[in-house]
Design a protein around this motif. Structure first.
Motif, PDB file in Angstrom:
ATOM      1  N   LEU A 266       2.178   1.766  -3.511  1.00  0.00           N
ATOM      2  CA  LEU A 266       1.141   2.300  -4.399  1.00  0.00           C
ATOM      3  C   LEU A 266       0.887   3.774  -4.121  1.00  0.00           C
ATOM      4  O   LEU A 266       0.708   4.570  -5.052  1.00  0.00           O
ATOM      5  CB  LEU A 266      -0.162   1.505  -4.222  1.00  0.00           C
ATOM      6  CG  LEU A 266      -0.197   0.092  -4.804  1.00  0.00           C
ATOM      7  CD1 LEU A 266      -1.512  -0.586  -4.465  1.00  0.00           C
ATOM      8  CD2 LEU A 266      -0.001   0.127  -6.314  1.00  0.00           C
ATOM      9  N   LEU A 267       0.868   4.152  -2.851  1.00  0.00           N
ATOM     10  CA  LEU A 267       0.674   5.557  -2.487  1.00  0.00           C
ATOM     11  C   LEU A 267       1.808   6.416  -3.031  1.00  0.00           C
ATOM     12  O   LEU A 267       1.575   7.502  -3.595  1.00  0.00           O
ATOM     13  CB  LEU A 267       0.590   5.689  -0.963  1.00  0.00           C
ATOM     14  CG  LEU A 267       0.441   7.104  -0.402  1.00  0.00           C
ATOM     15  CD1 LEU A 267      -0.832   7.773  -0.912  1.00  0.00           C
ATOM     16  CD2 LEU A 267       0.450   7.077   1.122  1.00  0.00           C
TER      17      LEU A 267
ATOM     18  N   GLY B 279       0.819  -1.216   0.000  1.00  0.00           N
ATOM     19  CA  GLY B 279       0.000   0.000   0.000  1.00  0.00           C
ATOM     20  C   GLY B 279       0.845   1.255   0.000  1.00  0.00           C
ATOM     21  O   GLY B 279       0.535   2.226  -0.698  1.00  0.00           O
TER      22      GLY B 279
ATOM     23  N   GLY C  94      -3.731   2.895  -2.389  1.00  0.00           N
ATOM     24  CA  GLY C  94      -2.602   2.759  -1.464  1.00  0.00           C
ATOM     25  C   GLY C  94      -2.974   3.135  -0.043  1.00  0.00           C
ATOM     26  O   GLY C  94      -2.620   2.434   0.916  1.00  0.00           O
TER      27      GLY C  94
END
Length: 240
Positions: free
Chosen positions: A33-34, A30, A66
């Motif tokens: 992705l962020l 996550g 994310g």
């Protein structure tokens, strides 16, 4: 009954340890992705505009996904440490939704890769035609030509119909060496469309494979969460 509880305790401890490790890895996913979403929003915005006909929400989707994964990754660790069956079931349900979303995204990206190429051809051609060396899309075109050492859409002649060409000629970003640019450099330069689409074709399979791999890893988390919830529930009934 007591001996059976003694047998399930090591299993519960093992499952808790595995699920905490998994949740931590899930949390890291996550965070990645962020970071990619923020990078795409603030750094790659102009480049993304060359691929998308309209403003794209892809960076916002990555940021939202994310952030959600980070929150539920922490929730998974908390649920595991707490040993709450309903929390573990909720965590497993969230992992199943993430699995389906990633599976759909991977399949869509692979199936519609040719549409992505067609969209890029149209939008990049528009950016070249309306090039003025000042706005974001024009700067993005310059950066693409410099970094990939390419010129124009299909070749350097794509610039002949640009609004920029009659007054200023072909942009310096087409030249491998700006201080020493000659016509042979332009004639030998590859079109940017060919390089970008070759990259897409070469790496789309890898990207889809990684996406499917991450998606199917959610099944491991789902299985761990469901098994742990079941063992904890059975252990609680045996204690009654």
């Amino acid at each position: 009954m007591a001996s059976r509880r003694m047998e399930t305790k090591p299993v519960i401890t093992c499952l808790k340890t595995l699920l905490i490790v998994y949740s931590f890895v899930f949390w890291i996913t996550g965070a990645i992705l962020l970071a990619v979403g923020l990078w795409g929003k603030f750094i790659l915005g102009p480049y993304i505009s060359l691929i998308a006909e309209n403003s794209t929400n892809a960076p916002y989707v990555l940021i939202g996904t994310g952030t959600t994964i980070i929150v539920f990754g922490l929730f998974g660790c908390f649920a595991t440490c707490r040993g709450s069956p309903w929390m573990l079931k909720l965590y497993a349900m969230f992992l199943s939704l993430v699995f389906l979303a990633e599976l759909v995204a991977g399949i869509s990206g692979f199936v519609f890769r040719h549409e992505i190429k067609g969209t890029f051809l149209r939008t990049y051609n528009e950016a070249v035609q309306n090039y003025n060396a000042q706005d974001e899309r024009s700067i993005a075109v310059d950066n693409v030509q410099r970094s990939l050492r390419c010129c124009g859409v299909l070749n350097y002649t794509s610039w002949f119909s640009s609004v920029y060409y009659p007054v200023n000629g072909i942009p310096p970003s087409c030249c491998a060496n700006i201080s020493d640019c000659n016509s042979s450099d332009l004639r030998n330069a590859t079109g940017c469309y060919e390089l970008v689409t070759t990259f897409i074709e070469t790496n789309m399979g890898i990207i889809a494979g990684v996406t499917f791999g991450i998606a199917f890893s959610q099944l491991i988390g789902m299985l761990l969460a469901c098994c742990l919830s079941r063992f904890i529930t059975a252990n609680q009934y045996e204690m009654v």
